[in-house]
Design a protein around this motif. Sequence first.
Motif, mmCIF file in Angstrom:
data_model
loop_
_atom_site.group_PDB
_atom_site.id
_atom_site.type_symbol
_atom_site.label_atom_id
_atom_site.label_comp_id
_atom_site.label_asym_id
_atom_site.label_seq_id
_atom_site.Cartn_x
_atom_site.Cartn_y
_atom_site.Cartn_z
ATOM 1 N N ASN A 22 0.818 -1.213 0.000
ATOM 2 C CA ASN A 22 0.000 0.000 0.000
ATOM 3 C C ASN A 22 0.851 1.262 0.000
ATOM 4 O OD1 ASN A 22 -2.616 -1.443 2.112
ATOM 5 N ND2 ASN A 22 -2.427 -1.416 -0.104
ATOM 6 N N ILE A 23 1.971 1.225 0.727
ATOM 7 C CA ILE A 23 2.878 2.382 0.732
ATOM 8 C C ILE A 23 3.449 2.601 -0.659
ATOM 9 C CG2 ILE A 23 5.088 3.241 1.621
ATOM 10 C CD1 ILE A 23 4.399 1.753 4.254
ATOM 11 N N TYR A 24 3.846 1.517 -1.309
ATOM 12 C CA TYR A 24 4.390 1.593 -2.672
ATOM 13 C C TYR A 24 3.328 2.142 -3.635
ATOM 14 C CZ TYR A 24 6.223 -0.029 -7.185
ATOM 15 O OH TYR A 24 6.658 -0.089 -8.496
ATOM 16 N N GLU A 25 2.108 1.649 -3.499
ATOM 17 C CA GLU A 25 1.029 2.090 -4.385
ATOM 18 C C GLU A 25 0.750 3.577 -4.227
ATOM 19 O OE1 GLU A 25 -1.050 -2.330 -4.127
ATOM 20 O OE2 GLU A 25 -1.747 -0.689 -2.855
ATOM 21 N N LYS A 26 0.746 4.042 -3.007
ATOM 22 C CA LYS A 26 0.501 5.467 -2.769
ATOM 23 C C LYS A 26 1.627 6.315 -3.342
ATOM 24 C CE LYS A 26 -0.637 8.759 0.909
ATOM 25 N NZ LYS A 26 -0.879 8.920 2.373
ATOM 26 N N LYS A 27 2.859 5.866 -3.157
ATOM 27 C CA LYS A 27 4.022 6.601 -3.652
ATOM 28 C C LYS A 27 4.016 6.707 -5.172
ATOM 29 C CE LYS A 27 9.097 6.513 -3.556
ATOM 30 N NZ LYS A 27 10.292 5.778 -3.037
ATOM 31 N N HIS A 28 3.512 5.679 -5.855
ATOM 32 C CA HIS A 28 3.537 5.640 -7.322
ATOM 33 C C HIS A 28 2.167 5.932 -7.946
ATOM 34 C CE1 HIS A 28 7.240 3.455 -6.270
ATOM 35 N NE2 HIS A 28 7.671 3.846 -7.450
ATOM 36 N N ASN A 29 1.281 6.521 -7.142
ATOM 37 C CA ASN A 29 -0.044 6.924 -7.632
ATOM 38 C C ASN A 29 -0.812 5.761 -8.273
ATOM 39 O OD1 ASN A 29 0.217 9.727 -6.917
ATOM 40 N ND2 ASN A 29 1.618 9.935 -8.645
ATOM 41 N N LEU A 30 -0.742 4.613 -7.629
ATOM 42 C CA LEU A 30 -1.452 3.425 -8.084
ATOM 43 C C LEU A 30 -2.696 3.207 -7.221
ATOM 44 C CD1 LEU A 30 1.661 1.095 -8.427
ATOM 45 C CD2 LEU A 30 0.302 1.993 -10.330
ATOM 46 N N HIS A 74 -2.107 -1.117 -15.188
ATOM 47 C CA HIS A 74 -0.972 -0.471 -14.509
ATOM 48 C C HIS A 74 0.255 -1.371 -14.619
ATOM 49 C CE1 HIS A 74 -3.727 2.464 -12.683
ATOM 50 N NE2 HIS A 74 -4.543 1.426 -12.545
ATOM 51 N N SER A 75 1.263 -0.932 -15.326
ATOM 52 C CA SER A 75 2.469 -1.738 -15.501
ATOM 53 C C SER A 75 3.388 -1.582 -14.291
ATOM 54 C CB SER A 75 3.212 -1.322 -16.780
ATOM 55 O OG SER A 75 4.307 -2.167 -17.009
ATOM 56 N N ILE A 76 3.578 -2.673 -13.542
ATOM 57 C CA ILE A 76 4.390 -2.654 -12.321
ATOM 58 C C ILE A 76 5.500 -3.692 -12.456
ATOM 59 C CG2 ILE A 76 4.377 -2.935 -9.812
ATOM 60 C CD1 ILE A 76 1.329 -2.430 -9.920
ATOM 61 N N PRO A 77 6.771 -3.276 -12.337
ATOM 62 C CA PRO A 77 7.872 -4.246 -12.428
ATOM 63 C C PRO A 77 7.821 -5.250 -11.279
ATOM 64 C CG PRO A 77 8.663 -1.979 -12.667
ATOM 65 C CD PRO A 77 7.249 -1.907 -12.170
ATOM 66 N N GLY A 78 7.914 -6.523 -11.605
ATOM 67 C CA GLY A 78 7.865 -7.550 -10.574
ATOM 68 C C GLY A 78 9.003 -7.457 -9.577
ATOM 69 N N LYS A 79 10.183 -7.060 -10.038
ATOM 70 C CA LYS A 79 11.335 -6.972 -9.142
ATOM 71 C C LYS A 79 11.115 -5.927 -8.055
ATOM 72 C CE LYS A 79 15.009 -8.770 -12.112
ATOM 73 N NZ LYS A 79 16.288 -8.487 -12.811
ATOM 74 N N GLU A 80 10.369 -4.873 -8.376
ATOM 75 C CA GLU A 80 10.092 -3.857 -7.358
ATOM 76 C C GLU A 80 9.144 -4.408 -6.298
ATOM 77 O OE1 GLU A 80 8.969 -0.057 -8.864
ATOM 78 O OE2 GLU A 80 10.713 0.104 -10.196
ATOM 79 N N VAL A 81 8.222 -5.253 -6.701
ATOM 80 C CA VAL A 81 7.292 -5.860 -5.747
ATOM 81 C C VAL A 81 8.045 -6.770 -4.775
ATOM 82 C CG1 VAL A 81 5.310 -7.394 -5.498
ATOM 83 C CG2 VAL A 81 5.363 -5.725 -7.350
ATOM 84 N N LEU A 82 9.029 -7.486 -5.271
ATOM 85 C CA LEU A 82 9.789 -8.406 -4.421
ATOM 86 C C LEU A 82 10.537 -7.679 -3.310
ATOM 87 C CD1 LEU A 82 11.236 -10.980 -6.991
ATOM 88 C CD2 LEU A 82 9.227 -11.201 -5.517
ATOM 89 N N THR A 83 10.936 -6.442 -3.568
ATOM 90 C CA THR A 83 11.661 -5.689 -2.539
ATOM 91 C C THR A 83 10.756 -5.301 -1.368
ATOM 92 O OG1 THR A 83 11.251 -3.505 -3.538
ATOM 93 C CG2 THR A 83 13.187 -4.726 -4.307
ATOM 94 N N LEU A 84 9.456 -5.479 -1.522
ATOM 95 C CA LEU A 84 8.491 -5.049 -0.505
ATOM 96 C C LEU A 84 8.119 -6.159 0.471
ATOM 97 C CD1 LEU A 84 6.075 -3.157 -2.947
ATOM 98 C CD2 LEU A 84 7.958 -2.179 -1.615
#
Length: 214
Positions: A22-30, A74-84
């Motif tokens: 959720n923090i990532y989504e808010k930061k990237h306007n998702l 919404h195109s989201i890189p999978g590698k960025e999700v793994l860091t979360l």
Amino acid sequence: MIKAVFWDFGGVITSSPFDSFNIYEKKHNLPKDITRSINSANPDNNAWAKLERNEIDQQEFDSLFATESKAMGHSIPGKEVLTLLKGQIRPEMVSAVRAIKDKLIQGCLTNNIQSMEDQQFKKNNSEILIAHQEILKLFDFVFESSKEKVRKPDPNFYKLACQKGGVNPNETIFLDDLGINLKPAKALGMKTIKVVTADKALQELQNLLDFTIV
């Protein structure tokens, strides 16, 4: 008679990665919870499921997840999700595991990612990994989706875990933060606890035991 307590790891022993999503989504306007929605679509054969069964590596996951997310707008890189995925350890949960140790059989039942054992990930997360490994030593066994090639909520996951622990489902308590993972466990006869907050979950667990943990 209760003979075993089975624990999920992420979202139970540690805080939920959904908070980080959720923090990532808010930061990237998702849209809020878009990451969970992507993971829930085609749940048995999507990129996330394949990664947790160790059928693909991180590079393949990165590409597949981007494709799946793009299909949802919404195109989201999978590698960025793994860091979360790194959650904060909940000390009260660890204390409960310690209190139960040697009184009942304890297993950690986790959908995990074997490819996160690569050297770069270990280098970037060494302190967290060391802390997690120390906690995992408290369990009698760890049952991992990436090694067993089966993942929650597949009923076979729970059946095989019970075999590994030498117990029947109706002798077991299972804690998980996802209702979808608890439903098949309950159907097999396990007593289930949905972890929303640590305090509430531990009180429910205490009510099922005949010795003090909290």
